[in-house]
Scaffold this active site. Structure first.
Site, mmCIF file in Angstrom:
data_model
loop_
_atom_site.group_PDB
_atom_site.id
_atom_site.type_symbol
_atom_site.label_atom_id
_atom_site.label_comp_id
_atom_site.label_asym_id
_atom_site.label_seq_id
_atom_site.Cartn_x
_atom_site.Cartn_y
_atom_site.Cartn_z
ATOM 1 N N GLY A 20 18.518 44.505 14.681
ATOM 2 C CA GLY A 20 19.391 43.920 15.680
ATOM 3 C C GLY A 20 20.627 43.323 15.030
ATOM 4 O O GLY A 20 20.588 42.887 13.888
ATOM 5 N N SER A 21 21.741 43.295 15.755
ATOM 6 C CA SER A 21 22.933 42.624 15.247
ATOM 7 C C SER A 21 22.757 41.116 15.381
ATOM 8 O O SER A 21 21.807 40.641 15.988
ATOM 9 C CB SER A 21 24.172 43.075 16.029
ATOM 10 O OG SER A 21 24.463 44.414 15.717
ATOM 11 N N GLY A 22 23.696 40.368 14.795
ATOM 12 C CA GLY A 22 23.626 38.917 14.878
ATOM 13 C C GLY A 22 23.126 38.288 13.591
ATOM 14 O O GLY A 22 23.045 37.064 13.499
ATOM 15 N N HIS A 23 22.790 39.131 12.598
ATOM 16 C CA HIS A 23 22.325 38.615 11.310
ATOM 17 C C HIS A 23 23.350 38.850 10.208
ATOM 18 O O HIS A 23 23.031 38.750 9.034
ATOM 19 C CB HIS A 23 21.010 39.290 10.907
ATOM 20 C CG HIS A 23 19.938 39.229 11.935
ATOM 21 N ND1 HIS A 23 19.473 38.036 12.428
ATOM 22 C CD2 HIS A 23 19.258 40.202 12.588
ATOM 23 C CE1 HIS A 23 18.531 38.278 13.337
ATOM 24 N NE2 HIS A 23 18.392 39.584 13.462
ATOM 25 N N LYS A 33 12.597 45.504 8.725
ATOM 26 C CA LYS A 33 11.986 44.180 8.855
ATOM 27 C C LYS A 33 10.802 44.272 9.821
ATOM 28 O O LYS A 33 10.854 45.009 10.813
ATOM 29 C CB LYS A 33 13.021 43.172 9.389
ATOM 30 C CG LYS A 33 14.245 43.053 8.480
ATOM 31 C CD LYS A 33 15.112 41.843 8.784
ATOM 32 C CE LYS A 33 15.850 41.900 10.112
ATOM 33 N NZ LYS A 33 16.688 43.085 10.323
ATOM 34 N N ASP A 90 11.648 47.054 15.729
ATOM 35 C CA ASP A 90 12.238 47.778 14.599
ATOM 36 C C ASP A 90 11.294 48.859 14.109
ATOM 37 O O ASP A 90 11.706 49.993 13.870
ATOM 38 C CB ASP A 90 12.566 46.793 13.469
ATOM 39 C CG ASP A 90 13.670 45.838 13.859
ATOM 40 O OD1 ASP A 90 14.844 46.240 13.779
ATOM 41 O OD2 ASP A 90 13.370 44.713 14.294
ATOM 42 N N HIS A 107 15.815 34.920 14.861
ATOM 43 C CA HIS A 107 16.379 35.176 16.190
ATOM 44 C C HIS A 107 16.282 33.923 17.029
ATOM 45 O O HIS A 107 16.383 33.961 18.243
ATOM 46 C CB HIS A 107 15.619 36.282 16.910
ATOM 47 C CG HIS A 107 15.433 37.506 16.086
ATOM 48 N ND1 HIS A 107 14.421 37.616 15.173
ATOM 49 C CD2 HIS A 107 16.136 38.644 16.019
ATOM 50 C CE1 HIS A 107 14.508 38.800 14.577
ATOM 51 N NE2 HIS A 107 15.529 39.447 15.064
#
Ligand SMILES: Nc1ncnc2c1ncn2[C@@H]1O[C@H](COP(=O)(O)OP(=O)(O)O)[C@@H](O)[C@H]1O
Ligand SMILES: Nc1ncnc2c1ncn2[C@@H]1O[C@H](COP(=O)(O)OP(=O)(O)O)[C@@H](O)[C@H]1O
Ligand SMILES: [Mg+2]
Ligand SMILES: [Mg+2]
Ligand SMILES: [Mg+2]
Ligand SMILES: [Mg+2]
Lengths: 330, 207, 330, 207
Positions: A54-57, A105, A110, A216
């Site tokens: 996921g994006s945001g990391h 991860k 995922d 998250h």
């Protein structure tokens, strides 16, 4: 919600495009399906490393594409695993006749999407599942631990090994080994705000923290009153060391990772707390990394990651790397 | 079964999900990462965009295309799982069977694929706590002629399954990371699945 | 206040100590008076570059000590200029018989304290005053503009020139030139929290931003409703370009700087907005830097900095650098 | 003048500043960067720590050491300026003069040094809007024998100077970056300087 954004729906596309332009010397960005990949492909055949999530990391994972680390990264929506066609497209773009190694991860989403992606490609492939987060009890019945800030250490070291022309099999074995030598745990002071949601994922009162938080903003071990940096360091490193069981005089890499909203000043203070505690326990911090590498949007807080070093891991940590977010010796 | 009916159902699902947006959002914020509602809404938007293109196509083709669309646009656990469900369903359609027979067989196959994909079963605090009982119940009722009765039955089974997730300690999905702390919270995927089923059942219930 | 901290009074000392340990391969930290300096002094005589300022802007300045950039940095208390004895001690430690060049952001406190420091040393010295912030009107009667994110561009390029053995005079002239070619402006979405204060410096409501904010959370041009990233980019870059008056086809370095609390995702989106706008105006972004380099603790927001490039500036931007926060080609 | 009196005055200054902590903090948050109160408090703490060491030392030595301490521990504009004031003052002490004569001469010299250091004068919305009028007034009154009258006078001059900063558009210091927006706000350095003077004056006023 206050963010630099035009239409919320376009935040990823615009950001990825900017990312591609800002680092056009070494990486390229393909859209629909989205992936980031190395511009100057290595001359030699090598195992192609593909990660994603996921994006945001950010900078994880796109910021780690480049010489000595990943060949490609597949960014999903914010906090949502990428889709299998992204992995398929990335694999077809970057494979170099030595197979594909996926670095994933340990989250259901995922794992499932990477599995589906792997089913769609013809190239030989293997997967390393990173699960370094000791905040969550491991058990054979559950999904097990989460993958967090230790992931970039796996990406760096396996990336280095792959660069030497090592076989897929050996990269996979080494990656699993680094993962086993690595443990992490973090704490959050504030929530992050997912752009699509427009409001914080959770609320913490002025004197509360989430101990063992996920990247998250998922709940961790417990919610409790904030503590001093030294106390936090003690509790986190105790849990990590219980897991890693280092030998006397063990050499380690100590990584203090910021979740995005905590100033560097505090991260270095945390490093100081960690280094002092490890020294007292006869553990030698011979490598260090301090900064925002595996973030959770603007969440305030941070995590410790410890990797037990052997000659191989140290060598592959030290070797040259040239990515948007990590660069040395070249 | 035809394209009209399929897209009509999807429309109804979108309506019910939108009506419960805040609730579903909150469920995944409490024991997950808060993206479930956006994954679901994105998926529904994307497949409704295919309406014109697919309306007149064969049923198995429609399900396959819907599954592919979800697979390539949703992401997360729910994207992988719902895509697997629809693609699994597409494999079992047979023009010789009645709608209810078809639905039962297709749904059973789809849920079996999901179990494999998620390596999960009943009792792990996931959407499968809704979908597995429903698929079993459908198989039992596949020769029933009173559709309203079937719908009522299924509806209740789905609700029971959804509610059952409240007191389970999760062993799969994000909630599993929480251990005891997830207790008392309904699984977001179970809730959205149950609502989708409710939307379809409501089509057959005379209120 | 939720921060990683033990006793608030010790936050700087503990953080600096951790910083020194985390980067012990290249820098060293001296305490009381506090300064950061290069560990491996260059073999050749060179002009010694010393910068400094209030803490809370990390990685500025300590993160830019190392080969190709600064020789030393003097960190003051959070947002307070350092004291003259720090500059004196740093100068005595790092001077190399070619004089000292101080690089100072244009704030009364910094200027006065650096002046007093300069009075205390015997070495020949010069000072570059950086004043790149176009948010504030310039006038001969006032203190003039503030020094902000452009400072690190001056430090990088003059640092590179100094490394070639250039004379103090020439380094000073070049630094003033780079400063003149550079303009910046930023916007804040949230306040920062000075540790000693324990509460936010200012309050912004949920839909407000501070346009033209300073890097200490000082008020800017105006407080107004938040706008889209494109609109903000337009307004900021218009002001910057009015000041820089670039030629047609001008090559520039575009730096998007985060103030600390804004995710990378948004900074790259901002870069994309800026790059597109400049392209439309026939300005060529041939160098880029995106990230948190000149921060204001955990403040959310960011700034644009544009530097007009000539062959010299480009060459000295591209040259090798090895500091804790900026590293390439070595 | 002796060490006892000097440290007694500093004590009184610390008390009054602490009593106005929130107010001073807010002033620098509004038109500056919010650190002024912490700079001042840190400086006061540091010089009070020197009490035992300096109590019996000659007056000029005491002022010099206080100035050096402030110079090396405070930082910011106020650190540089107050250090300059005290070091400037230390240069003018003469054992032949009366206390009031000494104070006037010393203070005048100190403020002159500050003007040079800050390249500023009256009317620029800084602490000098308090300190310059006070130093001029002290020179005028240096032969007065009624100390209470002097104190009352100085007190008022300082207050007027402090209040005058409210409507000035700053041309020096951080507030200058604000232009029109700083109008209506009292300068934090002017307020803390005025309070310090008030603390000293109060020692001579029979309330
Ligand atoms: N292994 C699994 N098997 C079955 N269902 C799962 C599994 N993992 C997650 N789920 C379901 O997915 C839901 C979460 O979906 P979503 O929030 O979209 O993805 P993510 O958990 O990746 O953020 C959970 O509520 C649960 O019902
Ligand atoms: N050039 C100057 N001349 C005189 N006084 C100044 C000057 N610059 C700032 N000041 C004074 O210093 C005060 C601010 O002090 P402080 O907050 O401690 O330092 P800084 O402004 O560096 O943060 C201002 O309120 C003003 O009175
Ligand atoms: Mg998710
Ligand atoms: Mg989720
Ligand atoms: Mg200050
Ligand atoms: Mg101030």
């Amino acid at each position: 919600m206050k963010k630099f954004v035009n239409e919320v729906e376009n935040i990823l596309t615009e950001s990825l495009t900017g990312f591609g332009k800002a680092h056009s010397d070494i990486i390229d960005v393909r859209l629909s399906p989205d992936f980031v990949f190395r511009k100057n492909k290595s001359q030699n055949d090598k195992v192609a490393l593909i990660s994603g999530g996921g994006s945001g990391h950010e900078p994880l994972h796109g910021g780690f594409v480049g010489y000595g680390m990943l060949d490609a990264a597949c960014p999903g929506q914010v906090f949502s695993a990428p889709t299998p066609d992204q992995m398929e497209a990335a694999a077809n773009e970057v494979h170099k006749n030595k197979g594909i190694l996926f670095i994933v991860k340990n989250y259901s989403g995922d794992i499932m999407n990477f599995e589906m992606g792997a089913d769609m490609i013809e190239h030989e492939n293997q997967t390393i599942i990173v699960n370094d987060d000791v905040a969550v009890e491991d058990s054979t019945f559950t999904t097990g631990r989460r993958g967090v800030a230790g992931t970039m250490i796996v990406e760096k070291t396996v990336g280095s090994l792959a660069e030497t022309g090592a076989l897929l099999e050996d990269c996979k074995i080494f990656g699993d080994h680094v993962n086993k030598m690595t443990a992490s745990m973090g704490v959050a002071f504030t929530s992050c705000t997912v752009p699509a949601a427009g409001k914080p994922t959770f609320e913490l009162s002025n004197d509360e923290m989430e101990f063992g938080v996920g990247i998250h903003g998922e709940p961790g071990r417990r919610r409790e009153k904030i503590k001093s940096a030294n106390q936090l360091t003690d509790e986190i490193l105790e849990t990590i060391l219980e897991d890693l069981k280092p030998d006397n005089n063990q050499e380690v890499l100590l990584h203090v990772n910021g979740f995005g909203g905590t100033p560097l000043m505090e991260l270095y203070l945390l490093f100081e707390c960690g280094q002092k505690l490890l020294e007292k326990k006869n553990i030698k911090v011979s490598r260090s990394l301090v900064g925002n590498y595996t973030t959770s949007l603007e969440m305030a807080g941070g995590s410790f990651t410890v990797t037990k070093l052997d000659a191989d891991i140290a060598k592959h940590w030290d070797s040259a790397v040239h990515t948007p977010a990590l660069r040395w010796k070249m | 079964m035809n394209g009209d009916q399929i897209f009509n159902s999807i429309n109804n699902i979108q309506i019910i999900i939108k009506n419960h947006k805040e609730e579903i959002e909150k469920l995944d914020q409490e024991i997950g990462d808060g993206d479930h509602i956006f994954n679901i809404l994105r998926g529904l938007d994307e497949i409704l965009n295919l309406k014109e293109e697919l309306l007149d196509k064969p049923v198995n083709h429609i399900f396959k295309q819907l599954g592919m669309k979800i697979m390539t646009t949703v992401g997360g656990s729910s994207g992988a799982l719902f895509a697997t469900l629809l693609i699994g369903m597409s494999k079992k359609y047979s023009s010789d069977l009645s709608d209810l027979n078809n639905l039962s067989e297709m749904f059973f196959e789809g849920v079996q694929s999901m179990k494999k994909r998620g390596k999960a079963d009943v009792g792990e605090k996931t959407m499968l706590d809704v979908l597995i009982p429903v698929s079993n119940n459908l198989i039992e009722l596949q020769n029933e002629t009173d559709f309203e009765k079937v719908a009522n039955n299924i509806n209740n089974v789905a609700k029971d399954g959804m509610l059952s997730t409240k007191d389970i300690i999760a062993t799969k999905g994000r909630a599993s990371f929480l251990g005891e702390r997830a207790k008392g919270h309904i699984d977001p995927g179970a809730r959205s699945s149950q609502l989708a089923i409710e939307a379809i059942c409501n089509q057959f219930i005379n209120k």
